[in-house]
Design a protein around this motif. Structure first.
Motif, PDB file in Angstrom:
ATOM      1  N   PRO A  60      96.332  30.125  26.656  1.00 53.93           N
ATOM      2  CA  PRO A  60      95.717  29.570  28.018  1.00 53.93           C
ATOM      3  C   PRO A  60      96.175  28.215  28.258  1.00 53.93           C
ATOM      4  N   VAL A  61      96.452  28.255  29.791  1.00 53.50           N
ATOM      5  CA  VAL A  61      96.562  26.821  30.330  1.00 53.50           C
ATOM      6  C   VAL A  61      95.403  26.137  30.738  1.00 53.50           C
ATOM      7  N   ALA A  62      95.005  25.430  30.277  1.00 56.46           N
ATOM      8  CA  ALA A  62      93.681  24.424  30.379  1.00 56.46           C
ATOM      9  C   ALA A  62      93.791  23.152  30.953  1.00 56.46           C
ATOM     10  N   PRO A  63      93.879  23.003  32.313  1.00 57.94           N
ATOM     11  CA  PRO A  63      94.375  21.690  32.795  1.00 57.94           C
ATOM     12  C   PRO A  63      93.729  20.392  32.400  1.00 57.94           C
ATOM     13  N   ARG A  64      92.335  20.558  31.813  1.00 59.94           N
ATOM     14  CA  ARG A  64      91.645  19.106  31.265  1.00 59.94           C
ATOM     15  C   ARG A  64      91.972  19.065  29.851  1.00 59.94           C
ATOM     16  N   TYR A  65      92.896  19.806  29.299  1.00 59.72           N
ATOM     17  CA  TYR A  65      93.049  19.671  27.867  1.00 59.72           C
ATOM     18  C   TYR A  65      94.569  19.240  27.842  1.00 59.72           C
ATOM     19  N   PHE A  66      94.931  18.813  26.483  1.00 58.07           N
ATOM     20  CA  PHE A  66      96.322  18.672  25.942  1.00 58.07           C
ATOM     21  C   PHE A  66      96.988  19.818  25.720  1.00 58.07           C
ATOM     22  N   PRO A  67      98.269  19.848  26.140  1.00 61.94           N
ATOM     23  CA  PRO A  67      98.866  18.913  26.810  1.00 61.94           C
ATOM     24  C   PRO A  67      99.014  18.916  28.435  1.00 61.94           C
ATOM     25  N   TYR A  68      98.212  19.991  28.909  1.00 60.96           N
ATOM     26  CA  TYR A  68      98.264  20.229  30.413  1.00 60.96           C
ATOM     27  C   TYR A  68      97.784  19.016  31.233  1.00 60.96           C
ATOM     28  N   ASN A  69      97.151  18.116  30.631  1.00 61.09           N
ATOM     29  CA  ASN A  69      96.503  17.187  31.318  1.00 61.09           C
ATOM     30  C   ASN A  69      97.516  15.882  31.413  1.00 61.09           C
ATOM     31  N   ARG A  70      98.591  16.097  31.006  1.00 59.99           N
ATOM     32  CA  ARG A  70      99.894  15.081  31.040  1.00 59.99           C
ATOM     33  C   ARG A  70     100.871  16.083  31.771  1.00 59.99           C
ATOM     34  N   CYS A  71     100.789  17.022  32.331  1.00 63.22           N
ATOM     35  CA  CYS A  71     101.972  17.726  33.024  1.00 63.22           C
ATOM     36  C   CYS A  71     102.156  17.653  34.275  1.00 63.22           C
ATOM     37  N   GLY A  72     103.459  17.734  34.750  1.00 67.70           N
ATOM     38  CA  GLY A  72     103.594  17.774  36.011  1.00 67.70           C
ATOM     39  C   GLY A  72     103.921  19.317  36.353  1.00 67.70           C
ATOM     40  N   VAL A  73     103.877  19.712  37.649  1.00 64.79           N
ATOM     41  CA  VAL A  73     104.020  20.967  38.254  1.00 64.79           C
ATOM     42  C   VAL A  73     105.435  21.119  38.791  1.00 64.79           C
ATOM     43  N   TRP A  74     106.411  21.719  38.240  1.00 66.34           N
ATOM     44  CA  TRP A  74     107.789  21.772  38.687  1.00 66.34           C
ATOM     45  C   TRP A  74     108.160  23.266  39.476  1.00 66.34           C
ATOM     46  N   GLN A  75     108.952  23.172  40.397  1.00 68.47           N
ATOM     47  CA  GLN A  75     109.432  24.482  41.196  1.00 68.47           C
ATOM     48  C   GLN A  75     110.708  24.599  41.192  1.00 68.47           C
ATOM     49  N   CYS A  76     111.256  25.797  40.562  1.00 61.89           N
ATOM     50  CA  CYS A  76     112.683  25.884  41.047  1.00 61.89           C
ATOM     51  C   CYS A  76     113.154  26.221  42.390  1.00 61.89           C
ATOM     52  N   THR A  77     113.866  25.513  42.603  1.00 62.78           N
ATOM     53  CA  THR A  77     114.442  25.640  44.359  1.00 62.78           C
ATOM     54  C   THR A  77     115.226  26.836  44.462  1.00 62.78           C
ATOM     55  N   GLN A  78     115.716  27.500  43.439  1.00 64.47           N
ATOM     56  CA  GLN A  78     116.488  28.716  43.901  1.00 64.47           C
ATOM     57  C   GLN A  78     115.652  29.943  43.693  1.00 64.47           C
ATOM     58  N   CYS A  79     114.734  30.182  42.789  1.00 65.33           N
ATOM     59  CA  CYS A  79     113.819  31.203  42.763  1.00 65.33           C
ATOM     60  C   CYS A  79     112.306  31.231  42.806  1.00 65.33           C
ATOM     61  N   ASN A  80     111.839  29.971  43.341  1.00 68.00           N
ATOM     62  CA  ASN A  80     110.185  29.576  43.362  1.00 68.00           C
ATOM     63  C   ASN A  80     109.464  29.694  42.213  1.00 68.00           C
ATOM     64  N   ARG A  81     110.028  29.926  41.014  1.00 67.47           N
ATOM     65  CA  ARG A  81     109.105  30.003  39.668  1.00 67.47           C
ATOM     66  C   ARG A  81     108.742  28.635  39.525  1.00 67.47           C
ATOM     67  N   LEU A  82     107.541  28.509  38.925  1.00 70.16           N
ATOM     68  CA  LEU A  82     106.616  27.266  38.816  1.00 70.16           C
ATOM     69  C   LEU A  82     106.820  27.001  37.109  1.00 70.16           C
ATOM     70  N   TYR A  83     106.949  25.772  36.811  1.00 70.00           N
ATOM     71  CA  TYR A  83     106.823  25.482  35.445  1.00 70.00           C
ATOM     72  C   TYR A  83     106.092  24.363  35.225  1.00 70.00           C
ATOM     73  N   LEU A  84     105.357  24.292  34.223  1.00 69.65           N
ATOM     74  CA  LEU A  84     104.770  22.932  33.628  1.00 69.65           C
ATOM     75  C   LEU A  84     105.590  22.127  32.784  1.00 69.65           C
ATOM     76  N   ARG A  85     105.905  20.768  32.962  1.00 69.55           N
ATOM     77  CA  ARG A  85     106.695  20.031  32.170  1.00 69.55           C
ATOM     78  C   ARG A  85     105.918  18.595  31.622  1.00 69.55           C
ATOM     79  N   TYR A  86     105.923  18.313  30.599  1.00 65.06           N
ATOM     80  CA  TYR A  86     105.450  16.962  29.920  1.00 65.06           C
ATOM     81  C   TYR A  86     106.583  16.304  28.983  1.00 65.06           C
ATOM     82  N   THR A  87     106.426  15.247  28.591  1.00 65.33           N
ATOM     83  CA  THR A  87     107.387  14.565  27.556  1.00 65.33           C
ATOM     84  C   THR A  87     106.345  14.020  26.432  1.00 65.33           C
TER      85      THR A  87
END
Length: 135
Positions: free
Chosen positions: A84-111
């Motif tokens: 599950p993607v639980a935004p208040r928990y690790f690692p989601y609470n450290r993520c940016g929401v990124w969108q592909c400019t070619q196909c509109n898909r969304l991705y979560l990214r963190y370091t």
């Protein structure tokens, strides 16, 4: 707006809306889908950074030390495609929401940072996996 990234913070309900809209409008194929990103992965070299734009963040500005607690119901593994993607928990609470400019898909990214390494991780965002679980 988040002062660090200058992208707007979104809560779980807004994240679901963004993900559903992206799923409805996603193109069938794109170079960003060469690797399966259904679960967390080290960002593959096949993804063109210029194709991704950060549209939101799950990093709360009023939370200077987000938790490292993970939400793993039924002991589901962190790397699992059905975790599950639980935004208040690790690692989601450290993520940016990124969108592909070619196909509109969304991705979560963190370091992910460790003693001697830094690893940029990425995961495709699926609306049905978002779970607004309180801490």
């Amino acid at each position: 707006m988040n002062r660090h990234t200058m992208t707007p913070y979104v809560d779980a309900a807004t994240l679901v809306e963004l993900a559903q809209r992206a799923e409805e409008n996603a193109a069938e194929s794109c170079s960003c889908t060469r690797a399966s990103l259904d679960g967390w992965q080290s960002q593959p070299l096949s993804i063109d950074e210029a194709q991704l734009v950060e549209i939101a963040t799950l990093v709360r500005e009023d939370d200077p030390e987000p938790t490292f607690a993970e939400y793993r119901p039924d002991n589901v593994q962190y790397w699992s495609a059905d975790a599950p993607v639980a935004p208040r928990y690790f690692p989601y609470n450290r993520c940016g929401v990124w969108q592909c400019t070619q196909c509109n898909r969304l991705y979560l990214r963190y370091t992910e940072g460790g003693g001697y390494f830094v690893d940029r991780r990425i995961r495709a965002l699926k609306s049905h996996l978002i779970d607004d679980v309180p801490l």
